[in-house]
Design an enzyme around this catalytic site. Structure first.
Site, PDB file in Angstrom:
ATOM      1  N   ASP A 226     -22.238-110.699 -12.755  1.00  0.00           N
ATOM      2  CA  ASP A 226     -22.948-111.838 -12.145  1.00  0.00           C
ATOM      3  C   ASP A 226     -23.529-111.414 -10.798  1.00  0.00           C
ATOM      4  OD1 ASP A 226     -20.326-111.686 -10.974  1.00  0.00           O
ATOM      5  OD2 ASP A 226     -20.512-113.749 -10.262  1.00  0.00           O
TER       6      ASP A 226
ATOM      7  N   GLU B 199     -17.515-113.077 -10.019  1.00  0.00           N
ATOM      8  CA  GLU B 199     -17.095-112.477  -8.753  1.00  0.00           C
ATOM      9  C   GLU B 199     -17.812-113.109  -7.574  1.00  0.00           C
ATOM     10  OE1 GLU B 199     -16.673-109.468  -5.487  1.00  0.00           O
ATOM     11  OE2 GLU B 199     -18.488-110.396  -6.298  1.00  0.00           O
TER      12      GLU B 199
ATOM     13  N   HIS C 155     -26.606-109.461  -1.275  1.00  0.00           N
ATOM     14  CA  HIS C 155     -26.681-110.935  -1.124  1.00  0.00           C
ATOM     15  C   HIS C 155     -27.959-111.367  -0.404  1.00  0.00           C
ATOM     16  CE1 HIS C 155     -22.011-111.551  -1.495  1.00  0.00           C
ATOM     17  NE2 HIS C 155     -22.452-110.598  -2.292  1.00  0.00           N
TER      18      HIS C 155
END
Lengths: 464, 464
Positions: B91, B156, B431
């Site tokens: 993910d 996660e 991110h």
């Protein structure tokens, strides 16, 4: 002293009509905070000018402000006598929660010799009594014992945002020797109280910043001083463990209570234990060398009104927030100047901020100077004699920790003595459902006001 | 040691195809936090089972959980050899703000020998390398040097809410001798790093109450201890002025750094001054007797993550709020037990709360035990030899102040040593927009993984 029998009789004979008129006034929903009641505000102001003229006043007029209007009227035909400025407010609080009212807030109802309606005690009922006192004196004597100006505000319940500007622009119009306001309660049934001191107010917002941005406490734990902890340290430093305010110089300008005042305070039948119980605390708290009443009435206080920073949601967020915020206000007493106190707080914050933190401050709106009139002032003593004559009881001389903007403005801008001579009762549900007014105090208070005006007329000098 | 020439050649010959397959994998927007990507999550899981079977693994299956599924596969045909459990997560994070991406996050693009896409380094790119290492070994040798199980998680990036239950229910299926995870960065280009320690986590919310309800600071000033001030005092008491955590017994169970570790820490080329500057602070802060790196990696920390109470709006509200709230979390190190630390914090709060205040606490979700594997452990040393063989550099032994839930779960429930052998780079925009992966580490890392599996196969004993 002038004859009181005439107006005593007049009030008895006209009681029904007076109460009907008051009920008509109370049925106007003059809620100043709700724009939907704009027309009601204007209707209430207009109603007052009509009533004032009918009572015998002259030049009654609705004066516009940047907000709701002020109603003014005058009777100035006693050239050798003092001028009394009567202040009151014709706006009321909202009525929510409506379901808790036993009868509708704008359908005034008398039950058990109490008049139930929004504004019955705060302040339309008490304001109305001054008009009826004038009416009675004019009807009985064809003249008033003193010159009178009335100034009825429409924004008291929203903190009088335009009243200072109004007074500043109309100082000549409002010029007087003394202000009288009936917007405070008796101490208890049959026991009048004269409020001779109010606290001042000042406040600021504290914005503290540490590192540049919010950090992940895993990647950056152990590297920076947490700004929320720094704010906690800073806020903790403002007040000592024993309740004493720890800001350098905070108490410097405080005018100490005189021995007379301390003695007077000790005589007040104040039940600190009942207060403690009603607040639901183990013990009351504050400067140990003063009584609870002294602290509440005559010692400055500092309160944190809000603080916030970082994550306030559900669950866990492992953030080191970059900034923290707080709002604090102080209640000030005689001798203290809001701006000077704010500067001392700012100095304290800069001196005590943890290393590496940036602290900025901004002053909050609502600054007010403390106010008091000595109880020995002739106007206060005139009110005391009036209470004794009608209630048969020496009034208590009381203070309150709060601020009344109009009092502060009259005192600061016009340097006038102010007589807070009210006829409410502490249990009359101000700002709450089922607001009411005890009619015994309507009857007695009307006579007290007449008596007070006669007492003022009899003074050789109005200034203390 | 097994021959490395064969798979070196294999990787060179198949590089184009491998990168095309990785780009296909990265083009599936498997964002676990967004329900709208549910189908993509399933598609990614299915894609992995197909790839694993094609690589030579057996029994590849999508195992359902209460959330996104786990992909499992195995190859258990080396009965005398250790079993390696490969963990990764398929993910990815959301892609906002989309406008900051130079090329679309799910249209993988190679520029300057870097592969740009969401998940390129975290963690689809690194996870994919393990599949290709297996494929190469099977292709070159027809067998693997060790038994292998793979376990690819799909949650996660949302803190693995169902992974603990999954592992608890599948301990037999997952039984292994060592876990290997590639989801961490090199220290810098050409300088590998093995993460051998992670911190634990625990936290609680503090709810403090003073008097029964919010009070007007005028009517009640000087009578009660302000609950926001009490909270500030309480929060301030948690950490001493010098940064040491002031909770009694907080450090009792901390396993001190060994002299070897201290020496190793001192050799890490950590630039505290650069960190200070990037954080925008005057100086770093924490326990004075430890270096910044020791504090960040190996000393427990406590942070206030949020605090709030009273009025947070514009302007002034002269309220004495009845309650105040805060959230705190601690990062824990070897020896510390989350529940015991929470109890010590609670004892501190009850002992230090200002008189008359009621303090209640609730434990926050996300408790995790600290984790470390000794750097001397044979599996760690096997990874070190693999890095040396392929990067030509001794790896640094590093820690991180954060938590990786899967590591914590494998360690706590299955008592397994874990090798955090990653191939990312610190500047690859995890991110964030323009996430990417340096292909030099794709190429070198594939060989490192093969080499590591051979090293594990050569161990006489896997346990340290």
């Amino acid at each position: 002293m002038a004859d009181t029998v005439q107006y005593d009789t007049y009030f008895k004979e006209n009681r029904e009509r007076h109460l009907q008129e008051l009920q008509a006034f109370l049925s106007i929903p003059s809620i100043s905070s709700l724009p939907s009641h704009q027309a009601d505000m204007e209707r209430a102001a207009k109603w007052l000018t009509t009533e004032l003229m009918a009572a015998g006043m002259e030049n009654a007029i609705v004066l516009q402000t940047a907000g709701h209007p002020v109603v003014y009227a005058e009777w100035l035909n006693a050239p050798d006598k003092p001028t009394v400025l009567i202040y009151g407010h014709y706006d009321v609080q909202p009525v929510d929660p409506l379901a808790l009212w036993d009868t509708p807030p704008f359908e005034p109802t008398i039950r058990d010799e109490k008049l139930y309606a929004r504004g019955a005690t705060d302040d339309k009922g008490q304001l109305f009594m001054h008009i009826k006192a004038i009416e009675a004196l004019m009807a009985c004597r064809g003249e008033l014992p003193v010159n009178i100006k009335v100034c009825f505000e429409g924004e008291e319940e929203i903190a009088s945002p335009h009243f200072e500007a109004f007074v500043a622009e109309n100082q000549d119009l409002l010029a007087a020797d003394v202000v009288v306001i009936s917007d405070t309660p008796l101490w208890e049934a049959g026991q009048p109280a004269i409020y001779y001191g109010l606290k001042g107010l000042c406040g600021l917002q504290i914005d503290l910043r540490g590192q540049k941005e919010d950090l992940h406490s895993g990647f950056f734990g152990g590297l920076v001083h947490n700004p929320l902890h720094a704010m906690a340290q800073l806020l903790a430093s403002l007040v000592a463990e024993d309740g004493r305010i720890a800001i350098e110089g905070f108490y410097d300008d405080v005018k100490s209570l005189s021995e007379e005042e301390k003695t007077a305070f000790a005589r007040i039948p104040y039940d600190a234990e009942a207060t403690r119980e009603s607040l639901g605390v183990e013990s009351l708290f504050g400067e140990p060398e003063y009584s609870a009443l002294e602290r509440n009435w005559a010692r400055p206080t500092l309160d944190i009104n809000g603080m916030w920073g970082g994550f306030q949601g559900e669950g866990t967020k492992t953030v080191i927030p970059a900034e923290a915020h707080a709002k604090i206000t102080c209640r000030l007493v005689d001798g203290q100047v809001p701006e000077r106190i704010l500067e001392k707080i700012e100095q304290h914050l800069q001196k005590h901020k943890p290393a590496g933190m940036t602290v900025s401050t901004s002053w909050l709106p609502g600054k007010a100077s403390p106010y008091s009139t000595p109880v020995s002032h002739p106007a206060i003593q005139a009110a005391a004699r009036a209470y004794i004559a009608t209630y048969g009881a020496e009034p208590l001389y009381t203070r309150v920790g709060g601020t009344i903007p109009a009092v502060e403005v009259f005192h600061r801008l016009m340097h006038l003595p102010i007589v807070l001579m009210g006829f409410g009762m502490p249990d009359e549900n101000y700002h709450a459902p089922n607001e009411h007014f005890y009619l015994v105090n309507f009857d007695t208070g009307l006579r007290t006001i007449c008596c007070f005006l006669d007492e003022i007329a009899g003074l050789t000098s109005i200034n203390g």
